[in-house]
Design a protein around this motif. Structure first.
Motif, PDB file in Angstrom:
ATOM      1  N   SER A   1       0.655  -1.103   0.173  1.00 43.54           N
ATOM      2  CA  SER A   1      -0.082  -0.039  -0.004  1.00 43.54           C
ATOM      3  C   SER A   1       0.716   1.185  -0.018  1.00 43.54           C
ATOM      4  CB  SER A   1      -0.871  -0.102   1.154  1.00 43.54           C
ATOM      5  OG  SER A   1      -1.862  -0.944   0.957  1.00 43.54           O
ATOM      6  N   ILE A   2       1.863   1.268   0.869  1.00 47.00           N
ATOM      7  CA  ILE A   2       2.982   2.448   0.712  1.00 47.00           C
ATOM      8  C   ILE A   2       3.532   2.578  -0.698  1.00 47.00           C
ATOM      9  CG2 ILE A   2       5.184   3.105   1.572  1.00 47.00           C
ATOM     10  CD1 ILE A   2       4.346   1.779   4.252  1.00 47.00           C
ATOM     11  N   LEU A   3       4.069   1.080  -1.120  1.00 46.92           N
ATOM     12  CA  LEU A   3       4.782   1.386  -2.541  1.00 46.92           C
ATOM     13  C   LEU A   3       3.985   1.653  -3.746  1.00 46.92           C
ATOM     14  CD1 LEU A   3       6.992  -1.855  -1.939  1.00 46.92           C
ATOM     15  CD2 LEU A   3       7.880   0.238  -1.835  1.00 46.92           C
ATOM     16  N   SER A   4       2.719   1.105  -3.710  1.00 48.09           N
ATOM     17  CA  SER A   4       2.053   1.461  -4.858  1.00 48.09           C
ATOM     18  C   SER A   4       0.956   2.731  -4.715  1.00 48.09           C
ATOM     19  CB  SER A   4       1.166   0.180  -5.042  1.00 48.09           C
ATOM     20  OG  SER A   4       0.075  -0.354  -4.192  1.00 48.09           O
ATOM     21  N   ILE A   5       0.320   2.906  -3.729  1.00 50.83           N
ATOM     22  CA  ILE A   5      -0.613   4.058  -3.719  1.00 50.83           C
ATOM     23  C   ILE A   5      -0.036   5.219  -2.886  1.00 50.83           C
ATOM     24  CG2 ILE A   5      -2.975   4.486  -2.707  1.00 50.83           C
ATOM     25  CD1 ILE A   5      -2.879   1.982  -4.692  1.00 50.83           C
ATOM     26  N   GLY A   6       1.165   4.876  -1.994  1.00 46.36           N
ATOM     27  CA  GLY A   6       1.523   6.152  -0.977  1.00 46.36           C
ATOM     28  C   GLY A   6       0.839   6.301   0.224  1.00 46.36           C
TER      29      GLY A   6
ATOM     30  N   ASN B   1       4.988  -1.088 -13.132  1.00 47.81           N
ATOM     31  CA  ASN B   1       5.158  -0.049 -13.519  1.00 47.81           C
ATOM     32  C   ASN B   1       3.978   0.972 -13.057  1.00 47.81           C
ATOM     33  OD1 ASN B   1       7.545  -0.067 -15.426  1.00 47.81           O
ATOM     34  ND2 ASN B   1       6.376  -1.324 -16.322  1.00 47.81           N
ATOM     35  N   THR B   2       2.892   0.352 -12.951  1.00 47.79           N
ATOM     36  CA  THR B   2       1.776   1.075 -12.261  1.00 47.79           C
ATOM     37  C   THR B   2       1.231   0.647 -10.778  1.00 47.79           C
ATOM     38  OG1 THR B   2      -0.030  -0.509 -13.250  1.00 47.79           O
ATOM     39  CG2 THR B   2       0.659   1.453 -14.528  1.00 47.79           C
ATOM     40  N   ALA B   3       0.726   1.431 -10.090  1.00 51.55           N
ATOM     41  CA  ALA B   3       0.178   1.131  -8.933  1.00 51.55           C
ATOM     42  C   ALA B   3      -0.803  -0.208  -9.022  1.00 51.55           C
ATOM     43  CB  ALA B   3      -0.620   2.303  -8.339  1.00 51.55           C
ATOM     44  N   GLY B   4      -1.708  -0.356  -9.759  1.00 54.23           N
ATOM     45  CA  GLY B   4      -2.449  -1.393  -9.922  1.00 54.23           C
ATOM     46  C   GLY B   4      -1.782  -2.784 -10.288  1.00 54.23           C
ATOM     47  N   GLU B   5      -0.845  -2.690 -11.364  1.00 50.89           N
ATOM     48  CA  GLU B   5       0.123  -3.853 -11.317  1.00 50.89           C
ATOM     49  C   GLU B   5       0.756  -4.301  -9.988  1.00 50.89           C
ATOM     50  OE1 GLU B   5       3.015  -2.670 -14.241  1.00 50.89           O
ATOM     51  OE2 GLU B   5       1.567  -2.993 -15.975  1.00 50.89           O
ATOM     52  N   LEU B   6       1.240  -3.430  -9.290  1.00 49.05           N
ATOM     53  CA  LEU B   6       2.020  -3.759  -8.056  1.00 49.05           C
ATOM     54  C   LEU B   6       0.798  -4.316  -6.809  1.00 49.05           C
ATOM     55  CD1 LEU B   6       4.577  -4.204  -6.271  1.00 49.05           C
ATOM     56  CD2 LEU B   6       4.251  -1.849  -5.719  1.00 49.05           C
ATOM     57  N   PHE B   7      -0.291  -3.751  -6.748  1.00 50.87           N
ATOM     58  CA  PHE B   7      -1.200  -3.831  -5.986  1.00 50.87           C
ATOM     59  C   PHE B   7      -1.825  -5.177  -6.167  1.00 50.87           C
ATOM     60  CE2 PHE B   7      -5.113  -3.666  -3.509  1.00 50.87           C
ATOM     61  CZ  PHE B   7      -4.767  -3.319  -2.597  1.00 50.87           C
ATOM     62  N   ASN B   8      -2.013  -5.387  -7.640  1.00 53.35           N
ATOM     63  CA  ASN B   8      -2.551  -6.897  -8.129  1.00 53.35           C
ATOM     64  C   ASN B   8      -1.484  -7.956  -7.556  1.00 53.35           C
ATOM     65  OD1 ASN B   8      -5.037  -8.262  -9.397  1.00 53.35           O
ATOM     66  ND2 ASN B   8      -3.136  -8.703 -10.985  1.00 53.35           N
ATOM     67  N   PHE B   9      -0.238  -7.667  -7.447  1.00 52.56           N
ATOM     68  CA  PHE B   9       0.652  -8.633  -6.901  1.00 52.56           C
ATOM     69  C   PHE B   9       0.449  -8.927  -5.678  1.00 52.56           C
ATOM     70  CE2 PHE B   9       4.725 -10.075  -5.408  1.00 52.56           C
ATOM     71  CZ  PHE B   9       5.110 -11.149  -5.792  1.00 52.56           C
ATOM     72  N   ALA B  10       0.200  -8.065  -5.024  1.00 47.16           N
ATOM     73  CA  ALA B  10      -0.057  -7.803  -3.527  1.00 47.16           C
ATOM     74  C   ALA B  10      -1.167  -8.913  -3.247  1.00 47.16           C
ATOM     75  CB  ALA B  10      -0.472  -6.629  -2.830  1.00 47.16           C
ATOM     76  N   LEU B  11      -2.188  -9.000  -4.043  1.00 50.35           N
ATOM     77  CA  LEU B  11      -3.393 -10.026  -3.910  1.00 50.35           C
ATOM     78  C   LEU B  11      -2.767 -11.378  -4.141  1.00 50.35           C
ATOM     79  CD1 LEU B  11      -6.213  -8.017  -5.636  1.00 50.35           C
ATOM     80  CD2 LEU B  11      -5.417  -7.874  -3.237  1.00 50.35           C
ATOM     81  N   ILE B  12      -1.982 -11.779  -5.120  1.00 45.57           N
ATOM     82  CA  ILE B  12      -1.521 -12.969  -5.378  1.00 45.57           C
ATOM     83  C   ILE B  12      -0.560 -13.329  -4.230  1.00 45.57           C
ATOM     84  CG2 ILE B  12       0.165 -14.198  -7.085  1.00 45.57           C
ATOM     85  CD1 ILE B  12      -0.629 -12.117  -9.360  1.00 45.57           C
TER      86      ILE B  12
END
Length: 155
Positions: free
Chosen positions: A54-59, A126-137
């Protein structure tokens, strides 16, 4: 697409919460053969990394206690703990607080480009969504580990 990620995040966290709440706390600290960690460690690790992602992707600012870094970050293990870990109740409350925080996500936040791409092994986000989606995985992987641990320690 980003709206689906938010919806999926809420569902995954609700499933994790439901699963964790049904596990008796006396099983949280049993380290079964073949596992590097315990149920308590996996729950804390889920919380720790959702906070980090959440810090890394969304801030978003961190909302976890400082002790979670030394207890639950990657490479830690219960046999190295020098302080008492959080109770099941505290972990459940933290999972719930993070679930509530998911309501602050918007598709626009997830579509933003990261200021610096985040590299994880051979992968780059590269995007917040890509990283956040990885968080779900990541959360789903550890939920599977908890399920496996529970089967072994319940025998």
């Amino acid at each position: 697409m980003s709206g689906m990620i938010i919806s999926t995040a809420k569902i995954v966290r609700q499933v994790v919460l439901q699963q964790v709440q049904t596990i008796p706390e006396e099983l949280f600290d049993i380290q079964a053969a073949g596992f590097n960690n315990t149920i308590r460690w996996n729950v804390g690790h889920i919380i720790y990394w959702m906070d980090q992602y959440s810090i890394l992707s969304i801030g978003f600012p961190s909302v976890i206690p400082d002790s979670y870094v030394t207890l639950f970050s990657s490479g830690t293990k219960p046999s190295d703990w020098t302080s008492a870990p959080p109770s099941k109740e505290e972990l459940v409350e933290m999972l719930k607080a993070q679930l509530s925080r998911l309501s602050e996500l918007t598709p626009e936040l997830l579509e933003k480009e990261l200021s610096t791409p985040y590299a994880f092994g051979p992968f780059e986000f590269n995007t917040a969504g890509e990283l956040f989606n990885f968080a779900l995985i990541h959360e789903s992987i550890h939920m599977g580990t908890i399920s496996s641990q529970l089967k072994v320690v319940s025998c």
